[in-house]
Design a protein around this motif. Structure first.
Motif, PDB file in Angstrom:
ATOM      1  N   SER A  22      -8.355  61.105  -5.983  1.00 36.31           N
ATOM      2  CA  SER A  22      -8.415  59.666  -5.777  1.00 36.31           C
ATOM      3  C   SER A  22      -9.565  59.071  -6.567  1.00 36.31           C
ATOM      4  O   SER A  22     -10.504  59.781  -6.950  1.00 36.31           O
ATOM      5  CB  SER A  22      -8.566  59.345  -4.289  1.00 36.31           C
ATOM      6  OG  SER A  22      -9.732  59.956  -3.795  1.00 36.31           O
ATOM      7  N   GLY A  23      -9.477  57.793  -6.805  1.00 44.84           N
ATOM      8  CA  GLY A  23     -10.523  57.120  -7.547  1.00 44.84           C
ATOM      9  C   GLY A  23     -10.337  55.620  -7.476  1.00 44.84           C
ATOM     10  O   GLY A  23      -9.364  55.125  -6.906  1.00 44.84           O
ATOM     11  N   LEU A  24     -11.284  54.891  -8.064  1.00 42.33           N
ATOM     12  CA  LEU A  24     -11.228  53.441  -8.036  1.00 42.33           C
ATOM     13  C   LEU A  24     -10.582  52.891  -9.302  1.00 42.33           C
ATOM     14  O   LEU A  24     -10.809  53.410 -10.392  1.00 42.33           O
ATOM     15  CB  LEU A  24     -12.644  52.856  -7.912  1.00 42.33           C
ATOM     16  CG  LEU A  24     -13.350  53.046  -6.576  1.00 42.33           C
ATOM     17  CD1 LEU A  24     -14.740  52.445  -6.634  1.00 42.33           C
ATOM     18  CD2 LEU A  24     -12.565  52.426  -5.445  1.00 42.33           C
ATOM     19  N   ILE A  25      -9.806  51.835  -9.128  1.00 46.46           N
ATOM     20  CA  ILE A  25      -9.199  51.163 -10.273  1.00 46.46           C
ATOM     21  C   ILE A  25     -10.300  50.439 -11.047  1.00 46.46           C
ATOM     22  O   ILE A  25     -11.045  49.641 -10.496  1.00 46.46           O
ATOM     23  CB  ILE A  25      -8.144  50.128  -9.807  1.00 46.46           C
ATOM     24  CG1 ILE A  25      -6.990  50.826  -9.093  1.00 46.46           C
ATOM     25  CG2 ILE A  25      -7.644  49.293 -10.990  1.00 46.46           C
ATOM     26  CD1 ILE A  25      -6.045  51.580  -9.970  1.00 46.46           C
ATOM     27  N   LYS A  26     -10.389  50.777 -12.336  1.00 45.21           N
ATOM     28  CA  LYS A  26     -11.412  50.186 -13.184  1.00 45.21           C
ATOM     29  C   LYS A  26     -10.837  48.992 -13.933  1.00 45.21           C
ATOM     30  O   LYS A  26     -11.523  48.019 -14.201  1.00 45.21           O
ATOM     31  CB  LYS A  26     -11.866  51.266 -14.172  1.00 45.21           C
ATOM     32  CG  LYS A  26     -13.063  50.920 -15.012  1.00 45.21           C
ATOM     33  CD  LYS A  26     -13.551  52.204 -15.664  1.00 45.21           C
ATOM     34  CE  LYS A  26     -14.236  51.911 -16.980  1.00 45.21           C
ATOM     35  NZ  LYS A  26     -14.669  53.157 -17.618  1.00 45.21           N
ATOM     36  N   ARG A  27      -9.560  49.106 -14.294  1.00 50.43           N
ATOM     37  CA  ARG A  27      -8.927  48.047 -15.059  1.00 50.43           C
ATOM     38  C   ARG A  27      -7.429  48.068 -14.834  1.00 50.43           C
ATOM     39  O   ARG A  27      -6.839  49.136 -14.682  1.00 50.43           O
ATOM     40  CB  ARG A  27      -9.222  48.296 -16.543  1.00 50.43           C
ATOM     41  CG  ARG A  27      -8.923  47.101 -17.392  1.00 50.43           C
ATOM     42  CD  ARG A  27      -9.569  47.206 -18.757  1.00 50.43           C
ATOM     43  NE  ARG A  27      -8.713  46.450 -19.676  1.00 50.43           N
ATOM     44  CZ  ARG A  27      -8.272  46.934 -20.821  1.00 50.43           C
ATOM     45  NH1 ARG A  27      -8.596  48.137 -21.207  1.00 50.43           N
ATOM     46  NH2 ARG A  27      -7.504  46.197 -21.579  1.00 50.43           N
ATOM     47  N   VAL A  28      -6.833  46.887 -14.787  1.00 50.98           N
ATOM     48  CA  VAL A  28      -5.384  46.767 -14.651  1.00 50.98           C
ATOM     49  C   VAL A  28      -4.849  46.159 -15.935  1.00 50.98           C
ATOM     50  O   VAL A  28      -5.344  45.134 -16.391  1.00 50.98           O
ATOM     51  CB  VAL A  28      -5.025  45.850 -13.443  1.00 50.98           C
ATOM     52  CG1 VAL A  28      -3.522  45.654 -13.342  1.00 50.98           C
ATOM     53  CG2 VAL A  28      -5.571  46.435 -12.151  1.00 50.98           C
ATOM     54  N   ILE A  29      -3.877  46.830 -16.548  1.00 52.58           N
ATOM     55  CA  ILE A  29      -3.266  46.306 -17.769  1.00 52.58           C
ATOM     56  C   ILE A  29      -1.875  45.839 -17.382  1.00 52.58           C
ATOM     57  O   ILE A  29      -0.911  46.592 -17.429  1.00 52.58           O
ATOM     58  CB  ILE A  29      -3.212  47.393 -18.875  1.00 52.58           C
ATOM     59  CG1 ILE A  29      -4.595  48.007 -19.063  1.00 52.58           C
ATOM     60  CG2 ILE A  29      -2.701  46.802 -20.187  1.00 52.58           C
ATOM     61  CD1 ILE A  29      -4.598  49.308 -19.826  1.00 52.58           C
ATOM     62  N   ARG A  30      -1.791  44.585 -16.950  1.00 60.89           N
ATOM     63  CA  ARG A  30      -0.540  44.068 -16.377  1.00 60.89           C
ATOM     64  C   ARG A  30       0.611  44.107 -17.360  1.00 60.89           C
ATOM     65  O   ARG A  30       1.742  44.388 -16.985  1.00 60.89           O
ATOM     66  CB  ARG A  30      -0.744  42.634 -15.898  1.00 60.89           C
ATOM     67  CG  ARG A  30      -1.674  42.587 -14.721  1.00 60.89           C
ATOM     68  CD  ARG A  30      -1.311  41.459 -13.790  1.00 60.89           C
ATOM     69  NE  ARG A  30      -2.057  41.639 -12.540  1.00 60.89           N
ATOM     70  CZ  ARG A  30      -3.289  41.202 -12.382  1.00 60.89           C
ATOM     71  NH1 ARG A  30      -3.893  40.577 -13.346  1.00 60.89           N
ATOM     72  NH2 ARG A  30      -3.910  41.406 -11.244  1.00 60.89           N
ATOM     73  N   SER A  31       0.322  43.816 -18.635  1.00 60.06           N
ATOM     74  CA  SER A  31       1.406  43.727 -19.615  1.00 60.06           C
ATOM     75  C   SER A  31       2.117  45.057 -19.791  1.00 60.06           C
ATOM     76  O   SER A  31       3.267  45.108 -20.188  1.00 60.06           O
ATOM     77  CB  SER A  31       0.851  43.255 -20.956  1.00 60.06           C
ATOM     78  OG  SER A  31      -0.164  44.130 -21.398  1.00 60.06           O
ATOM     79  N   GLN A  32       1.413  46.156 -19.489  1.00 58.64           N
ATOM     80  CA  GLN A  32       2.009  47.482 -19.672  1.00 58.64           C
ATOM     81  C   GLN A  32       2.288  48.189 -18.350  1.00 58.64           C
ATOM     82  O   GLN A  32       2.681  49.346 -18.334  1.00 58.64           O
ATOM     83  CB  GLN A  32       1.071  48.372 -20.495  1.00 58.64           C
ATOM     84  CG  GLN A  32       0.823  47.872 -21.896  1.00 58.64           C
ATOM     85  CD  GLN A  32      -0.261  48.684 -22.590  1.00 58.64           C
ATOM     86  OE1 GLN A  32      -0.526  49.824 -22.229  1.00 58.64           O
ATOM     87  NE2 GLN A  32      -0.901  48.092 -23.570  1.00 58.64           N
ATOM     88  N   ASN A  90      -8.889  51.601  -4.117  1.00 56.90           N
ATOM     89  CA  ASN A  90      -8.980  53.051  -4.082  1.00 56.90           C
ATOM     90  C   ASN A  90      -7.558  53.601  -4.142  1.00 56.90           C
ATOM     91  O   ASN A  90      -6.729  53.245  -3.314  1.00 56.90           O
ATOM     92  CB  ASN A  90      -9.676  53.480  -2.784  1.00 56.90           C
ATOM     93  CG  ASN A  90     -10.180  54.898  -2.867  1.00 56.90           C
ATOM     94  OD1 ASN A  90     -10.237  55.499  -3.940  1.00 56.90           O
ATOM     95  ND2 ASN A  90     -10.558  55.455  -1.744  1.00 56.90           N
ATOM     96  N   VAL A  91      -7.287  54.417  -5.147  1.00 59.73           N
ATOM     97  CA  VAL A  91      -5.930  54.937  -5.291  1.00 59.73           C
ATOM     98  C   VAL A  91      -5.915  56.456  -5.361  1.00 59.73           C
ATOM     99  O   VAL A  91      -6.907  57.090  -5.702  1.00 59.73           O
ATOM    100  CB  VAL A  91      -5.230  54.391  -6.568  1.00 59.73           C
ATOM    101  CG1 VAL A  91      -5.018  52.892  -6.468  1.00 59.73           C
ATOM    102  CG2 VAL A  91      -6.001  54.741  -7.828  1.00 59.73           C
ATOM    103  N   MET A  92      -4.765  56.996  -5.017  1.00 56.94           N
ATOM    104  CA  MET A  92      -4.513  58.430  -5.126  1.00 56.94           C
ATOM    105  C   MET A  92      -3.538  58.624  -6.272  1.00 56.94           C
ATOM    106  O   MET A  92      -2.570  57.882  -6.396  1.00 56.94           O
ATOM    107  CB  MET A  92      -3.904  58.926  -3.805  1.00 56.94           C
ATOM    108  CG  MET A  92      -3.185  60.252  -3.899  1.00 56.94           C
ATOM    109  SD  MET A  92      -4.224  61.673  -3.554  1.00 56.94           S
ATOM    110  CE  MET A  92      -4.648  61.447  -1.841  1.00 56.94           C
TER     111      MET A  92
END
Length: 90
Positions: free
Chosen positions: A35-45, A23-25
């Motif tokens: 605030s909302g939930l992280i759906k996807r993390v794009i590590r390379s970027q 959960n992030v702001m």
């Protein structure tokens, strides 16, 4: 030589701070303060996609098995624009 290693380590740690489902702001941009939930993390970027936030309109052409039109999709946010909400302190 030692300085190089330190820099690399720092970069890796920043990548791992935010995980899918966190959960992030949002602290910058048009959805600031939401605030909302992280759906996807794009590590390379160093970017994350927050569910239902930072929406952009996207035109999609009609093709096989899909209807065309204008859809709202989540645009990736840079990790520096979001902050993980501590479930304990909120």
């Amino acid at each position: 030589e030692a300085g190089m290693g330190w820099k690399a380590a720092e970069k890796l740690i920043r990548h791992w701070k935010i995980l899918r489902g966190d959960n992030v702001m949002i602290i910058r941009g048009k959805d600031k303060g939401e605030s909302g939930l992280i759906k996807r993390v794009i590590r390379s970027q160093n970017r994350v996609i927050v569910e239902g936030k930072n929406l952009v309109k996207k035109h999609i052409k009609q093709g096989e098995g899909q209807t065309g039109g204008i859809f709202s999709i989540e645009a990736p946010l840079h990790v520096s624009n979001v902050q993980v909400i501590d479930p304990v302190t909120g």
